[in-house]
Design a protein around this motif. Structure first.
Motif, PDB file in Angstrom:
ATOM      1  N   MET A   1       1.680   7.631  -3.765  1.00 25.33           N
ATOM      2  CA  MET A   1       1.788   6.382  -3.021  1.00 25.33           C
ATOM      3  C   MET A   1       2.202   6.617  -1.559  1.00 25.33           C
ATOM      4  O   MET A   1       2.219   5.691  -0.778  1.00 25.33           O
ATOM      5  N   LYS A   2       2.561   7.843  -1.172  1.00 31.06           N
ATOM      6  CA  LYS A   2       3.074   8.055   0.183  1.00 31.06           C
ATOM      7  C   LYS A   2       2.039   7.718   1.253  1.00 31.06           C
ATOM      8  O   LYS A   2       2.381   7.303   2.346  1.00 31.06           O
ATOM      9  N   PHE A   3       0.741   7.891   0.912  1.00 29.52           N
ATOM     10  CA  PHE A   3      -0.278   7.587   1.906  1.00 29.52           C
ATOM     11  C   PHE A   3      -0.337   6.089   2.168  1.00 29.52           C
ATOM     12  O   PHE A   3      -0.491   5.652   3.294  1.00 29.52           O
ATOM     13  N   LEU A   4      -0.171   5.304   1.121  1.00 30.69           N
ATOM     14  CA  LEU A   4      -0.162   3.860   1.291  1.00 30.69           C
ATOM     15  C   LEU A   4       1.035   3.436   2.124  1.00 30.69           C
ATOM     16  O   LEU A   4       0.929   2.638   3.037  1.00 30.69           O
ATOM     17  N   LEU A   5       2.222   4.001   1.822  1.00 33.25           N
ATOM     18  CA  LEU A   5       3.420   3.633   2.559  1.00 33.25           C
ATOM     19  C   LEU A   5       3.282   4.001   4.038  1.00 33.25           C
ATOM     20  O   LEU A   5       3.716   3.265   4.910  1.00 33.25           O
ATOM     21  N   SER A   6       2.675   5.140   4.316  1.00 30.62           N
ATOM     22  CA  SER A   6       2.468   5.539   5.704  1.00 30.62           C
ATOM     23  C   SER A   6       1.563   4.551   6.416  1.00 30.62           C
ATOM     24  O   SER A   6       1.799   4.173   7.556  1.00 30.62           O
ATOM     25  N   THR A   7       0.508   4.118   5.721  1.00 27.00           N
ATOM     26  CA  THR A   7      -0.418   3.160   6.316  1.00 27.00           C
ATOM     27  C   THR A   7       0.296   1.853   6.617  1.00 27.00           C
ATOM     28  O   THR A   7       0.141   1.267   7.682  1.00 27.00           O
ATOM     29  N   LEU A   8       1.093   1.376   5.681  1.00 27.60           N
ATOM     30  CA  LEU A   8       1.823   0.132   5.889  1.00 27.60           C
ATOM     31  C   LEU A   8       2.772   0.254   7.080  1.00 27.60           C
ATOM     32  O   LEU A   8       2.899  -0.649   7.884  1.00 27.60           O
ATOM     33  N   THR A   9       3.421   1.399   7.207  1.00 32.44           N
ATOM     34  CA  THR A   9       4.347   1.615   8.309  1.00 32.44           C
ATOM     35  C   THR A   9       3.627   1.525   9.647  1.00 32.44           C
ATOM     36  O   THR A   9       4.128   0.937  10.604  1.00 32.44           O
ATOM     37  N   VAL A  10       2.434   2.081   9.734  1.00 31.97           N
ATOM     38  CA  VAL A  10       1.672   2.043  10.978  1.00 31.97           C
ATOM     39  C   VAL A  10       1.407   0.617  11.420  1.00 31.97           C
ATOM     40  O   VAL A  10       1.678   0.236  12.544  1.00 31.97           O
ATOM     41  N   PHE A  11       0.912  -0.213  10.511  1.00 28.97           N
ATOM     42  CA  PHE A  11       0.550  -1.567  10.897  1.00 28.97           C
ATOM     43  C   PHE A  11       1.773  -2.397  11.264  1.00 28.97           C
ATOM     44  O   PHE A  11       1.743  -3.176  12.179  1.00 28.97           O
ATOM     45  N   ILE A  30      -2.680  -1.850 -14.130  1.00 32.64           N
ATOM     46  CA  ILE A  30      -1.377  -2.066 -13.503  1.00 32.64           C
ATOM     47  C   ILE A  30      -1.412  -1.796 -11.999  1.00 32.64           C
ATOM     48  O   ILE A  30      -0.375  -1.580 -11.378  1.00 32.64           O
ATOM     49  N   GLU A  31      -2.602  -1.804 -11.414  1.00 33.82           N
ATOM     50  CA  GLU A  31      -2.721  -1.537  -9.977  1.00 33.82           C
ATOM     51  C   GLU A  31      -1.858  -2.479  -9.154  1.00 33.82           C
ATOM     52  O   GLU A  31      -1.160  -2.070  -8.218  1.00 33.82           O
ATOM     53  N   LEU A  32      -1.921  -3.766  -9.477  1.00 32.37           N
ATOM     54  CA  LEU A  32      -1.181  -4.754  -8.707  1.00 32.37           C
ATOM     55  C   LEU A  32       0.324  -4.534  -8.844  1.00 32.37           C
ATOM     56  O   LEU A  32       1.075  -4.641  -7.874  1.00 32.37           O
ATOM     57  N   VAL A  33       0.759  -4.196 -10.037  1.00 31.15           N
ATOM     58  CA  VAL A  33       2.183  -3.933 -10.273  1.00 31.15           C
ATOM     59  C   VAL A  33       2.648  -2.734  -9.451  1.00 31.15           C
ATOM     60  O   VAL A  33       3.709  -2.756  -8.817  1.00 31.15           O
ATOM     61  N   LEU A  34       1.857  -1.668  -9.443  1.00 26.92           N
ATOM     62  CA  LEU A  34       2.218  -0.461  -8.696  1.00 26.92           C
ATOM     63  C   LEU A  34       2.280  -0.733  -7.190  1.00 26.92           C
ATOM     64  O   LEU A  34       3.155  -0.208  -6.497  1.00 26.92           O
ATOM     65  N   LEU A  35       1.356  -1.551  -6.692  1.00 29.66           N
ATOM     66  CA  LEU A  35       1.368  -1.867  -5.263  1.00 29.66           C
ATOM     67  C   LEU A  35       2.627  -2.651  -4.896  1.00 29.66           C
ATOM     68  O   LEU A  35       3.270  -2.382  -3.880  1.00 29.66           O
ATOM     69  N   LYS A  36       2.992  -3.624  -5.727  1.00 28.07           N
ATOM     70  CA  LYS A  36       4.196  -4.405  -5.465  1.00 28.07           C
ATOM     71  C   LYS A  36       5.431  -3.512  -5.458  1.00 28.07           C
ATOM     72  O   LYS A  36       6.325  -3.666  -4.618  1.00 28.07           O
ATOM     73  N   GLU A  37       5.485  -2.559  -6.389  1.00 26.37           N
ATOM     74  CA  GLU A  37       6.614  -1.633  -6.428  1.00 26.37           C
ATOM     75  C   GLU A  37       6.647  -0.759  -5.174  1.00 26.37           C
ATOM     76  O   GLU A  37       7.719  -0.485  -4.619  1.00 26.37           O
ATOM     77  N   ALA A  38       5.473  -0.335  -4.705  1.00 28.50           N
ATOM     78  CA  ALA A  38       5.399   0.493  -3.499  1.00 28.50           C
ATOM     79  C   ALA A  38       5.849  -0.287  -2.266  1.00 28.50           C
ATOM     80  O   ALA A  38       6.543   0.244  -1.400  1.00 28.50           O
ATOM     81  N   ILE A  39       5.458  -1.554  -2.191  1.00 26.33           N
ATOM     82  CA  ILE A  39       5.861  -2.385  -1.054  1.00 26.33           C
ATOM     83  C   ILE A  39       7.375  -2.573  -1.041  1.00 26.33           C
ATOM     84  O   ILE A  39       8.026  -2.472   0.005  1.00 26.33           O
ATOM     85  N   ASP A  40       7.948  -2.833  -2.216  1.00 30.29           N
ATOM     86  CA  ASP A  40       9.406  -3.000  -2.304  1.00 30.29           C
ATOM     87  C   ASP A  40      10.124  -1.714  -1.885  1.00 30.29           C
ATOM     88  O   ASP A  40      11.142  -1.759  -1.181  1.00 30.29           O
ATOM     89  N   GLU A  41       9.576  -0.570  -2.309  1.00 30.19           N
ATOM     90  CA  GLU A  41      10.172   0.719  -1.941  1.00 30.19           C
ATOM     91  C   GLU A  41      10.078   0.946  -0.432  1.00 30.19           C
ATOM     92  O   GLU A  41      11.033   1.410   0.207  1.00 30.19           O
ATOM     93  N   TRP A  42       8.908   0.614   0.128  1.00 29.77           N
ATOM     94  CA  TRP A  42       8.714   0.776   1.585  1.00 29.77           C
ATOM     95  C   TRP A  42       9.685  -0.093   2.368  1.00 29.77           C
ATOM     96  O   TRP A  42      10.305   0.349   3.338  1.00 29.77           O
ATOM     97  N   LYS A  43       9.861  -1.350   1.953  1.00 29.48           N
ATOM     98  CA  LYS A  43      10.792  -2.244   2.644  1.00 29.48           C
ATOM     99  C   LYS A  43      12.215  -1.703   2.578  1.00 29.48           C
ATOM    100  O   LYS A  43      12.974  -1.750   3.556  1.00 29.48           O
ATOM    101  N   LYS A  44      12.582  -1.181   1.411  1.00 25.76           N
ATOM    102  CA  LYS A  44      13.938  -0.657   1.230  1.00 25.76           C
ATOM    103  C   LYS A  44      14.177   0.559   2.113  1.00 25.76           C
ATOM    104  O   LYS A  44      15.240   0.703   2.729  1.00 25.76           O
TER     105      LYS A  44
END
Length: 266
Positions: A1-11, A30-44
């Motif tokens: 998931m680190k690539f997704l988090l990096s992308t989110l950070t850029v925007f 469970i794609e949607l569940v995993l994305l929500k968990e990644a977003i919460d982790e990124w925000k934290k």
């Protein structure tokens, strides 16, 4: 998931607090569940306070492609991050942001990427996507039935066929399973999922559809692959797979009505 988090950070780096970041995601498995968990982790981890809105996509990939084409060609697109199949990137390449303008060279090491993935998203000057996950076709199987009938997991298509046929015939001796149980389910609906299933079998039979820019589909290996798929339809699958998407196959397999299933790891 680190690539997704990096992308989110850029925007979000360039947006003020209170901005709503919009990102698309399919809701299969469970794609949607995993994305929500990644977003919460990124925000934290980043302390970013912007809101993130997830735009759910259709299950079928061809419907997602058509939706992206409609959005982007209309020029009224307001979603920040697209979840996109790697095969589509070249189609939409000119619409996508060059990420190299925001990342330092030390933050993206393109040598880590598979060549097939890199060639789709990078042209030597512009990098327009980052990997979220890599898909591959997987054969799932019922361990309980394999143990019940003393069978081991197959390593070739012929072994899969023989094992599926044997267990199917034994299980269908039960009148309640006679019209519902089958040996193997896969996706053969007339859209890109059938292409994926077909290409995998062709490759394992030693054939190819296009090689070095030349169409080579007219070969004995491809003919053998087609014959095998027809044998599956006639002997160990049901004709309903001709209309199966990923979720249709998963529903049949997960409800215990098949020995083997070809699907993605989603």
């Amino acid at each position: 998931m680190k690539f997704l988090l990096s992308t989110l950070t850029v925007f979000c780096f360039f947006n003020t607090y209170g901005y709503t970041l919009k990102i698309t995601c399919r809701a299969k498995g469970i794609e949607l569940v995993l994305l929500k968990e990644a977003i919460d982790e990124w925000k934290k981890e980043t302390g970013n306070l912007c809101e993130v809105e997830i735009i759910a996509l259709p299950h079928a990939s061809n419907e997602c492609f058509a939706l992206y084409k409609q959005w982007l060609s209309a020029g009224s697109f307001d979603i920040d991050i697209l979840q996109m199949d790697v095969a589509w990137i070249r189609v939409f390449f000119d619409y996508l942001v060059n990420l190299m303008e925001f990342y330092g060279s030390s933050e993206i090491d393109i040598k880590d990427y598979f060549d097939a993935v890199l060639n789709s998203m990078y042209d030597g000057d512009r990098l327009v996507a980052l990997p979220l996950y890599t898909d591959c076709g997987i054969i799932y199987y019922r361990t309980d039935l394999m143990e019940k009938y003393g069978r081991t997991k197959p390593t070739t298509w012929q072994e899969l066929f023989d094992t599926a046929k044997y267990i199917q015939d034994e299980e269908k001796k039960d009148p309640e399973k006679r019209n519902r149980f089958c040996g193997y389910v896969f996706q053969a609906k007339a859209y890109e999922i059938l292409t994926c299933n077909f290409a995998e079998v062709v490759d394992s039979f030693g054939g190819a559809i296009v090689k070095d820019g030349v169409v080579v589909v007219n070969s004995d290996a491809v003919a053998d692959a087609i014959s095998f798929l027809m044998a599956c339809l006639n002997k160990i699958s049901s004709r309903s797979v001709l209309n199966y998407t990923e979720e249709d196959a998963r529903g049949r397999f997960q409800s215990g009505q098949a020995v083997f299933m070809r699907n993605w790891p989603y």
